[in-house]
Scaffold this motif. Sequence first.
Motif, PDB file in Angstrom:
ATOM      1  N   LYS A  33       0.802  -1.228   0.000  1.00  0.00           N
ATOM      2  CA  LYS A  33       0.000   0.000   0.000  1.00  0.00           C
ATOM      3  C   LYS A  33       0.831   1.273   0.000  1.00  0.00           C
ATOM      4  O   LYS A  33       0.286   2.368  -0.176  1.00  0.00           O
ATOM      5  CB  LYS A  33      -0.937   0.011   1.221  1.00  0.00           C
ATOM      6  CG  LYS A  33      -1.989  -1.090   1.189  1.00  0.00           C
ATOM      7  CD  LYS A  33      -2.992  -0.893   2.322  1.00  0.00           C
ATOM      8  CE  LYS A  33      -4.125  -1.893   2.241  1.00  0.00           C
ATOM      9  NZ  LYS A  33      -5.149  -1.664   3.299  1.00  0.00           N
ATOM     10  N   LYS A  35       2.238   2.880   2.521  1.00  0.00           N
ATOM     11  CA  LYS A  35       1.778   3.754   3.601  1.00  0.00           C
ATOM     12  C   LYS A  35       2.778   3.725   4.741  1.00  0.00           C
ATOM     13  O   LYS A  35       3.660   2.864   4.798  1.00  0.00           O
ATOM     14  CB  LYS A  35       0.408   3.291   4.121  1.00  0.00           C
ATOM     15  CG  LYS A  35      -0.758   3.579   3.207  1.00  0.00           C
ATOM     16  CD  LYS A  35      -2.058   3.257   3.928  1.00  0.00           C
ATOM     17  CE  LYS A  35      -3.263   3.719   3.134  1.00  0.00           C
ATOM     18  NZ  LYS A  35      -4.524   3.466   3.875  1.00  0.00           N
ATOM     19  N   VAL A  40      -0.578   1.523   8.949  1.00  0.00           N
ATOM     20  CA  VAL A  40      -0.896   0.120   8.655  1.00  0.00           C
ATOM     21  C   VAL A  40      -1.189  -0.654   9.935  1.00  0.00           C
ATOM     22  O   VAL A  40      -2.149  -1.439  10.000  1.00  0.00           O
ATOM     23  CB  VAL A  40       0.270  -0.538   7.873  1.00  0.00           C
ATOM     24  CG1 VAL A  40       0.009  -2.023   7.681  1.00  0.00           C
ATOM     25  CG2 VAL A  40       0.460   0.147   6.525  1.00  0.00           C
TER      26      VAL A  40
END
Length: 580
Positions: A33, A35, A40
């Motif tokens: 992702k 991130k 997360v």
Amino acid sequence: MATGRPLLGQLLLRSKIITEDQLREAIRVQELKNKRLGSVLSELGYISEETLVAFLSRQYNVPTIKLSDYKIDTSLLRLIPYETLKKYQVIPISRDGGSLRIAITDPFYRRAIDDVKFLSKMKVSVYVASESAIMGAIEKYYPEEEKVREPAGEYKISKEEATEIEKFSEIIGSAVESLTVAGEKEELDIPEELDAPIVKLVHGILMNAVKSYASDIHIEPSEDILRVRYRIDGVLQPFIDLPLKIKNAVVSRVKIMSNIDISERRLPQDGRMKLKFGGSREIDFRVSTLPTIFGEKVVMRLLDKASLQLDMLKLGLEERPLQYLLEAIEKPYGMVLVTGPTGSGKTTTLYSALSRLNKPGVNIITAEDPIEYNFSGINQTQMKEDIGLTFASALRSFLRQDPDIIMVGEMRDFETAEIAIKAALTGHLVLSTLHTNDAPSAITRLMDMKIEPFLISSSVILIVAQRLVRKICESCKEVQKTSEALLLKIGFPPERIKDVKCYIGIGCPKCGKTGYRGRIALYEVMPVNDEIKELILKGASSADIKKEAVRLGMSTLRQDGIKKVTDGITTIGEVLRVTF
């Protein structure tokens, strides 16, 4: 975005807030992702936002703030572009004079904090808040009409300047692709968007300097351009000319990165910054600003410990001079002096000697101004003359610290030289530098500083003079025809002239068309033996001392240069450039 996040995971793991399995899964999802790890971990339910905020507050000693209880000054949001706030997960809260209070999800995100300082042109006080609270506040308070605006401020880029930066971005791209360490892409942060083009520009200048193996970066305003030059292998070379209009923006960005006052433009200032490349390679930049008639000039010295040559066997010393130096630094007491002009490699020679002497049973203390590199096991002290910490005062303190070896960055005055010599006479090995043209001149320099000849002859055991010359590029090296008259003039022995082969580099892509790649030192090593001591006691001139040293077998700087020419290491032009 993920740069440096595993550190947070290790801290949480060490504090037993998450498990190893949870960290492994979070890192896997993070990579998919792109991130931040904290986000997360919260999404996966492994840690609550409140727990993460409290942990970061304790870890970095930064206060927390509950944004829902705080009235945000919406006028401050206009200082920073909407997309930048979202990207960094940061929001301005209020201001107090010239200081801006901000809330951020990661209080250790230095790049974000530096860019907020740059865009707002204010000092910053940091608070930590949850991601959901910050992102919610950005959407709630940021004016709708401003969300798609171009970045405002005095550093807005014109179309012409944007074209110039666009050209430069191609160079930046090539640097990013080619700078690798241990197979990793370099990790110097560069914004993906152009909401802060000056940030991208400055970072590109830094990266390309590293790629080019530059030792210094010069950013110089003139009447009509902002010139950027790199010093490569001791010679300044043009890099790029930038629009003069962006000079204040470029200098301000460098100042922010170096913790220098951006509001002061009338006085010279100094600072330092550290950037990380490839996750493991750290490069320090020593920064100096100087007011000139057309604006502030910036010079940055690159200090890359990974490229520092600390093996004394590879410095360029011939066999006999090397043996003299090794024997001198292994003595239990006495003084070893390294002489030469600024930028001649004296510090590298001293650091190489200290590295060889650095053992668990030895106490080494140094007085430096500035400290260029730090070494484990060596006690290094930075001079601060504005508060009275001078070389002389530091030396006095050193003698109460039970030292075995003392290194003094430079002997500038009688007081420093006197204390250093007394230390050398009372059971300490002292290493230091002087600014003289050759080894014998160091003796007369000490006499000029009013040091008694008997003290000099009793304490100094060896003097080294050195210069740096550029090495011929091995990829484009070829034989150069050289007249016998020139060879005789520079000092080649007449009986060897017919057998001499001289080389040059014709220029190729690997050496940037210069014909040179890398540098090596020329050395003049003079042991202070009984014959030299006798001349010192008689007050002999440096010329007489040199004549005797040569008779005893000393190879001069010029003679060492001639040897490196015949070995095909450097050129006649380089030797003539740095020796008499």
